[in-house]
Design a protein around this motif. Structure first.
Motif, PDB file in Angstrom:
ATOM      1  N   PHE A   1       0.834  -1.203   0.000  1.00  9.65           N
ATOM      2  CA  PHE A   1       0.000   0.000   0.000  1.00  9.65           C
ATOM      3  C   PHE A   1       0.872   1.257   0.000  1.00  9.65           C
ATOM      4  CE2 PHE A   1      -2.679   3.156   2.300  1.00  9.65           C
ATOM      5  CZ  PHE A   1      -3.751   3.206   1.423  1.00  9.65           C
ATOM      6  N   ASN A   2       1.917   1.275   0.809  1.00 17.11           N
ATOM      7  CA  ASN A   2       2.812   2.437   0.878  1.00 17.11           C
ATOM      8  C   ASN A   2       3.591   2.632  -0.418  1.00 17.11           C
ATOM      9  OD1 ASN A   2       2.012   2.989   3.506  1.00 17.11           O
ATOM     10  ND2 ASN A   2       3.662   1.792   4.422  1.00 17.11           N
ATOM     11  N   LEU A   3       4.039   1.529  -1.026  1.00 12.76           N
ATOM     12  CA  LEU A   3       4.771   1.626  -2.291  1.00 12.76           C
ATOM     13  C   LEU A   3       3.850   2.082  -3.411  1.00 12.76           C
ATOM     14  CD1 LEU A   3       6.925  -1.602  -1.883  1.00 12.76           C
ATOM     15  CD2 LEU A   3       7.819   0.732  -2.040  1.00 12.76           C
ATOM     16  N   LEU A   4       2.624   1.585  -3.414  1.00 16.43           N
ATOM     17  CA  LEU A   4       1.623   2.063  -4.358  1.00 16.43           C
ATOM     18  C   LEU A   4       1.446   3.573  -4.200  1.00 16.43           C
ATOM     19  CD1 LEU A   4      -1.884   0.438  -4.987  1.00 16.43           C
ATOM     20  CD2 LEU A   4      -1.609   2.896  -4.840  1.00 16.43           C
ATOM     21  N   GLY A   5       1.388   4.014  -2.947  1.00 15.20           N
ATOM     22  CA  GLY A   5       1.198   5.431  -2.659  1.00 15.20           C
ATOM     23  C   GLY A   5       2.299   6.311  -3.218  1.00 15.20           C
ATOM     24  N   GLN A   6       3.537   5.823  -3.207  1.00 15.50           N
ATOM     25  CA  GLN A   6       4.647   6.615  -3.734  1.00 15.50           C
ATOM     26  C   GLN A   6       4.469   6.881  -5.225  1.00 15.50           C
ATOM     27  OE1 GLN A   6       8.428   4.829  -2.638  1.00 15.50           O
ATOM     28  NE2 GLN A   6       7.732   4.486  -0.531  1.00 15.50           N
ATOM     29  N   TYR A   7       4.067   5.855  -5.970  1.00 19.36           N
ATOM     30  CA  TYR A   7       3.796   6.039  -7.403  1.00 19.36           C
ATOM     31  C   TYR A   7       2.582   6.938  -7.611  1.00 19.36           C
ATOM     32  CZ  TYR A   7       7.050   2.305  -8.801  1.00 19.36           C
ATOM     33  OH  TYR A   7       8.176   1.548  -9.038  1.00 19.36           O
ATOM     34  N   HIS A   8       1.574   6.766  -6.770  1.00 22.18           N
ATOM     35  CA  HIS A   8       0.338   7.536  -6.905  1.00 22.18           C
ATOM     36  C   HIS A   8       0.596   9.033  -6.669  1.00 22.18           C
ATOM     37  CE1 HIS A   8      -3.907   8.707  -6.228  1.00 22.18           C
ATOM     38  NE2 HIS A   8      -4.204   7.616  -6.919  1.00 22.18           N
ATOM     39  N   VAL A   9       1.372   9.362  -5.655  1.00 27.60           N
ATOM     40  CA  VAL A   9       1.704  10.758  -5.358  1.00 27.60           C
ATOM     41  C   VAL A   9       2.506  11.365  -6.510  1.00 27.60           C
ATOM     42  CG1 VAL A   9       3.065  12.258  -3.857  1.00 27.60           C
ATOM     43  CG2 VAL A   9       1.579  10.518  -2.850  1.00 27.60           C
ATOM     44  N   LYS A  10       3.415  10.592  -7.061  1.00 21.03           N
ATOM     45  CA  LYS A  10       4.221  11.085  -8.177  1.00 21.03           C
ATOM     46  C   LYS A  10       3.344  11.437  -9.368  1.00 21.03           C
ATOM     47  CE  LYS A  10       8.435   9.948 -10.732  1.00 21.03           C
ATOM     48  NZ  LYS A  10       9.502   8.936 -10.941  1.00 21.03           N
ATOM     49  N   ARG A  11       2.299  10.640  -9.590  1.00 20.73           N
ATOM     50  CA  ARG A  11       1.413  10.847 -10.749  1.00 20.73           C
ATOM     51  C   ARG A  11       0.343  11.904 -10.484  1.00 20.73           C
ATOM     52  NH1 ARG A  11      -1.042  12.039 -14.465  1.00 20.73           N
ATOM     53  NH2 ARG A  11      -2.045  10.820 -16.097  1.00 20.73           N
ATOM     54  N   TRP A  12      -0.228  11.920  -9.276  1.00 16.97           N
ATOM     55  CA  TRP A  12      -1.409  12.740  -9.021  1.00 16.97           C
ATOM     56  C   TRP A  12      -1.216  13.823  -7.957  1.00 16.97           C
ATOM     57  CZ3 TRP A  12      -4.733  11.921 -12.712  1.00 16.97           C
ATOM     58  CH2 TRP A  12      -4.814  10.646 -13.295  1.00 16.97           C
ATOM     59  N   GLY A  13      -0.049  13.849  -7.323  1.00 16.25           N
ATOM     60  CA  GLY A  13       0.157  14.755  -6.199  1.00 16.25           C
ATOM     61  C   GLY A  13       0.014  16.223  -6.545  1.00 16.25           C
ATOM     62  N   GLN A  14       0.326  16.619  -7.783  1.00 14.98           N
ATOM     63  CA  GLN A  14       0.281  18.032  -8.176  1.00 14.98           C
ATOM     64  C   GLN A  14      -1.006  18.417  -8.881  1.00 14.98           C
ATOM     65  OE1 GLN A  14       2.748  19.963  -7.011  1.00 14.98           O
ATOM     66  NE2 GLN A  14       3.490  18.034  -6.126  1.00 14.98           N
ATOM     67  N   THR A  15      -1.968  17.513  -8.976  1.00 17.09           N
ATOM     68  CA  THR A  15      -3.252  17.827  -9.607  1.00 17.09           C
ATOM     69  C   THR A  15      -4.129  18.593  -8.617  1.00 17.09           C
ATOM     70  OG1 THR A  15      -4.224  15.733  -8.890  1.00 17.09           O
ATOM     71  CG2 THR A  15      -3.119  15.758 -11.042  1.00 17.09           C
ATOM     72  N   PRO A  16      -5.173  19.282  -9.117  1.00 16.01           N
ATOM     73  CA  PRO A  16      -6.033  20.066  -8.206  1.00 16.01           C
ATOM     74  C   PRO A  16      -6.622  19.242  -7.066  1.00 16.01           C
ATOM     75  CG  PRO A  16      -6.480  20.661 -10.487  1.00 16.01           C
ATOM     76  CD  PRO A  16      -5.528  19.498 -10.531  1.00 16.01           C
ATOM     77  N   GLU A  17      -7.055  18.027  -7.345  1.00 16.67           N
ATOM     78  CA  GLU A  17      -7.630  17.203  -6.283  1.00 16.67           C
ATOM     79  C   GLU A  17      -6.546  16.619  -5.393  1.00 16.67           C
ATOM     80  OE1 GLU A  17      -9.466  13.281  -7.092  1.00 16.67           O
ATOM     81  OE2 GLU A  17     -11.276  14.148  -6.233  1.00 16.67           O
ATOM     82  N   GLY A  18      -5.370  16.363  -5.974  1.00 20.32           N
ATOM     83  CA  GLY A  18      -4.258  15.794  -5.216  1.00 20.32           C
ATOM     84  C   GLY A  18      -4.395  14.297  -5.034  1.00 20.32           C
ATOM     85  N   SER A  19      -3.354  13.698  -4.532  1.00 21.83           N
ATOM     86  CA  SER A  19      -3.360  12.267  -4.248  1.00 21.83           C
ATOM     87  C   SER A  19      -3.923  12.010  -2.862  1.00 21.83           C
ATOM     88  CB  SER A  19      -1.935  11.706  -4.326  1.00 21.83           C
ATOM     89  OG  SER A  19      -1.887  10.394  -3.803  1.00 21.83           O
TER      90      SER A  19
END
Length: 332
Positions: A183-201
């Motif tokens: 789950f934590n490793l998934l989160g690292q990829y997810h933040v990289k992809r979506w962290g800067q979007t308006p809704e965010g990760s």
């Protein structure tokens, strides 16, 4: 009550309801349906200011109305009760709404047909915004036959290039001890992809993390966390909810660092996951709601959610409805 209720989706089942409620700072109001002196179901309701008019508010069903606390969202949104009692419970909910006089009821990501009949029987006005959902039938003879020729060719080419450059494609499902790491490793990829979007990760949101941490810790048999690799290279991680005969794809963290643009890690990963869950006996791979090209390409069926707003059967309720219709017309 959940010992009596047979939910149609994981989002109205105990695993989701308990995990969501325990993630919040302040609970919405909890109401129960009572029939012949017995509590037969329930729903959550939170009230937020709806417009510039101080006397108009929106009641949110099974949400708080606060984006950060609702980021886990709820699809297949519904009241929690038995199928046999649903009509009586919905009528009770609508009667309750009428007594609120000026409040609107917002129901996100609901299956409109399940709400339409009861609202129509009382000539109740409501506003609907459609949202597409996508899913793939896994139990047919030929899984690839569900896709277009172009999607098949792109997926095969991506798989072949991954095999040639990285190694064999494989899937590993996390044990309970491995689940938090996945789950934590998934989160690292997810933040990289979506962290800067308006809704965010969601992985930067403590309410989101609290919800899923509880769900994984206490309902592990109902979740599936998997790692997909090509040789020693990680394609990504996927977090899914297993419910009855369906597997619900909730979110993923995908490795997009491939230089060759003909490698489609998302396509390859989802196709491998479909094969994996098909072999485990699941009938549907449900991408849930939201527009996305990969969902369109890899699904065999489109269905429809709706964001529904119901208006009380009152003069002010009708006025609010007419204002919404005028707003829609001006926006066209």
């Amino acid at each position: 009550m959940h010992e009596k209720i047979s939910s149609d989706s994981p989002f109205t089942s105990l695993l989701w309801q308990e995990s969501w409620a325990l993630s919040l700072e302040h609970l919405p109001h909890l109401y129960t349906f009572v029939k012949h002196g017995n509590e037969i179901g329930y729903f959550w309701l939170a009230r937020q200011k709806a417009s510039l008019f101080p006397f108009i508010h929106t009641q949110y069903l099974n949400q708080t109305g606060i984006p950060k606390q609702d980021q886990v969202w709820i699809e297949h949104n519904d009241i929690m009760c038995t199928k046999e009692d649903r009509t009586d419970c919905l009528n009770a909910l609508f009667n309750f709404l009428d007594n609120l006089v000026t409040d609107k009821l917002y129901v996100s990501m609901a299956l409109e047909d399940k709400w339409k009949q009861e609202s129509s029987s009382t000539c109740r006005k409501y506003h609907s915004i459609p949202i597409k959902g996508y899913r793939t039938y896994l139990a047919g003879e030929n899984l690839e036959g569900c896709f277009s020729k172009n999607t098949r060719e792109q997926t095969r080419r991506s798989n072949r290039l991954l095999l040639e450059t990285c190694g064999n494609l494989s899937i590993k499902e996390a044990s309970k001890d491995e689940a938090r790491d996945y789950f934590n490793l998934l989160g690292q990829y997810h933040v990289k992809r979506w962290g800067q979007t308006p809704e965010g990760s969601g992985f930067n949101n403590p309410f989101f993390l609290a919800h899923h941490t509880h769900l994984i810790n206490y309902f592990f048999d109902d979740v599936s966390l998997v790692k997909v690799t090509a040789g020693n290279t990680v394609l990504g991680y996927s977090y899914n909810i297993a419910f009855k005969n369906n597997i619900y794809f909730y979110c993923s963290g995908i490795n997009y660092a491939f230089q060759n643009k003909k490698i489609k890690p998302g396509y390859s990963m989802h196709f491998l996951l479909m094969q994996f869950y098909r072999n485990k006996g699941f009938q549907w791979y449900d991408f849930l709601g939201g527009e996305s090209q990969y969902k369109k390409s890899l699904s065999s069926e489109i269905y429809e959610f709706s964001n529904l707003t119901f208006y009380p059967a009152s003069l002010l309720g009708n006025a609010n409805y007419l204002m919404q219709m005028l707003k829609d017309k001006l926006a066209q």
